[in-house]
Design an enzyme around this catalytic site. Structure first.
Site, short mmCIF file in Angstrom:
data_model
loop_
_atom_site.label_atom_id
_atom_site.label_comp_id
_atom_site.label_asym_id
_atom_site.label_seq_id
_atom_site.Cartn_x
_atom_site.Cartn_y
_atom_site.Cartn_z
N CYS A 286 4.48 -16.89 -15.75
CA CYS A 286 4.33 -15.54 -16.29
C CYS A 286 2.86 -15.11 -16.37
O CYS A 286 2.56 -13.92 -16.32
CB CYS A 286 5.01 -15.43 -17.66
SG CYS A 286 4.23 -16.39 -18.96
N CYS B 156 17.50 -11.89 -3.84
CA CYS B 156 18.20 -11.60 -5.11
C CYS B 156 17.38 -10.54 -5.83
O CYS B 156 16.71 -9.73 -5.18
CB CYS B 156 18.38 -12.88 -5.94
SG CYS B 156 16.83 -13.55 -6.58
#
Length: 365
Positions: A182, A322
């Protein structure tokens, strides 16, 4: 145990004093005092877990504050474990809180984990997760997995009642190192709060025996579409046979013959324009695919990949996409294991990257 603090739990049918007593006697180790670890610690402490150990050696930075909401501007520069434990002590003075201000490594992992009943992994890298997994397998401890990527989160209960392990979910691969955490890729502050809370809930279910833990299942949370998807995770016996830790869990970035390739949206456009023969597979749910898709793609949800092997067997080049690149990564690993001679590509960043790029990839519906 305070007589009134847990009265709502004790009144709850299917929970009651018996489950509350199990929480009070339990010991949970949280590895990581960041975006996942802080909400998990807050709720496990609040519900009455007797002993909570917290492992981390990081200091608080300003960039942590948007998602690690128990920390305040005046805490910048302080140790995360010190600050979090101080907050938790005020929240629930009855809890035994253990400050483990170090990083977990092969030299201390077994001794650290052995003292606890359940391990909640809130780390942010593959090397630590493989280390924690292997230690949990050796010691027979359940492992509550959580991860975040872009706007998507994942939760599973691993190594529980002879269920699958982290290595069953993610076979070790050199490309794991290439997936950004992140700090590199960014994350919306509320997502780790949601996933960390789910991890705490799964730990409570494992400790008390209520409900159905996510053992043998991976729950995927797509926050942009508010979609929750559960897929099966097969258990592989060889991943349960680990009897010692490796000396080094840093991920090797050298490619091997079993690895798939990464593909940017720009690379995908180039392949389409070149008229290359390939099959573009979207592994999101049917509902996600219907809402937003590439016109060249066919939809095979991740949980159905193993059922479609015959129709994919003759395809020499497979491109997987995806929403954010996480599910497609898992599908790529599965397909590479099934078809080792095929060229398999994972679209980096998935539909999120396609949407945010300037590239028109043959039309998006």
């Amino acid at each position: 145990m305070p007589s009134s603090r847990y009265q709502k739990h004790i009144k709850l049918k299917g929970f009651g004093k018996e489950a509350q007593d199990k929480l009070a006697k339990s010991k949970v180790l949280i590895i990581g005092a960041g975006g996942l670890g802080t909400p998990a610690a807050q709720y496990l402490n609040g519900v009455g877990v007797g002993t909570i150990g917290i492992v981390d050696q990081d200091l608080i930075e300003e960039s942590n504050l948007a998602r690690q909401t128990l920390f305040r501007p005046k805490d910048i520069g302080k140790a995360k474990t010190d600050t979090l434990i101080s907050w938790l002590q005020e929240q629930n003075p009855e809890t035994k809180l253990i400050n483990i201000a170090k990083y977990i490594d092969p030299g201390n992992a077994l001794d650290t984990i052995a003292d606890y009943d359940v391990v909640l992994d809130a780390s942010d890298n593959f090397g630590t997760r493989y280390l924690v997994n292997d230690a949990c397998v050796i010691l027979g401890r359940p492992f509550i997995y959580g991860a975040i990527h872009d706007f998507e989160g994942q939760v599973s209960v691993l190594n529980y009642q002879d269920g699958p392990t982290y290595r069953c979910l993610f076979p070790e691969s050199s490309h794991n190192q290439l997936i950004p955490n992140c700090d590199e890729n960014g994350v919306l502050g509320i997502l780790p709060g949601l996933i960390g809370t789910y991890q705490a809930l799964e730990a409570i279910k494992v400790i008390t025996g209520i409900g159905e833990p996510l053992s043998g299942k991976l729950m995927i949370v797509d926050t942009l579409g508010q979609n929750h998807l559960k897929i099966g995770v097969p258990c592989k016996a060889e991943n349960k046979a680990i009897n010692k830790l490796k000396n080094d869990y840093r991920q090797d970035v050298c490619a091997s013959s079993m690895d798939y390739h990464e593909l940017s949206p720009e690379d995908l456009l180039e392949k389409i324009n070149a008229g290359t023969s390939f099959r573009l597979i979207d592994v999101r749910s049917n509902a996600e695919f219907d809402q937003d898709r590439l016109v060249q793609a066919i939809n095979i949800p991740l949980q159905e990949i193993n059922k479609k092997t015959e129709e994919l067997r003759s395809v020499k080049e497979l491109i997987i996409i995806c929403q954010s690149g996480k599910r497609s990564q898992q599908a790529a690993l599965m397909l590479k294991e099934l078809f080792p001679t095929a060229n398999i590509f994972n679209v980096q960043g998935g539909m999120n990257a396609v949407r945010s790029s300037k590239v028109e990839v043959g039309g998006v519906k």
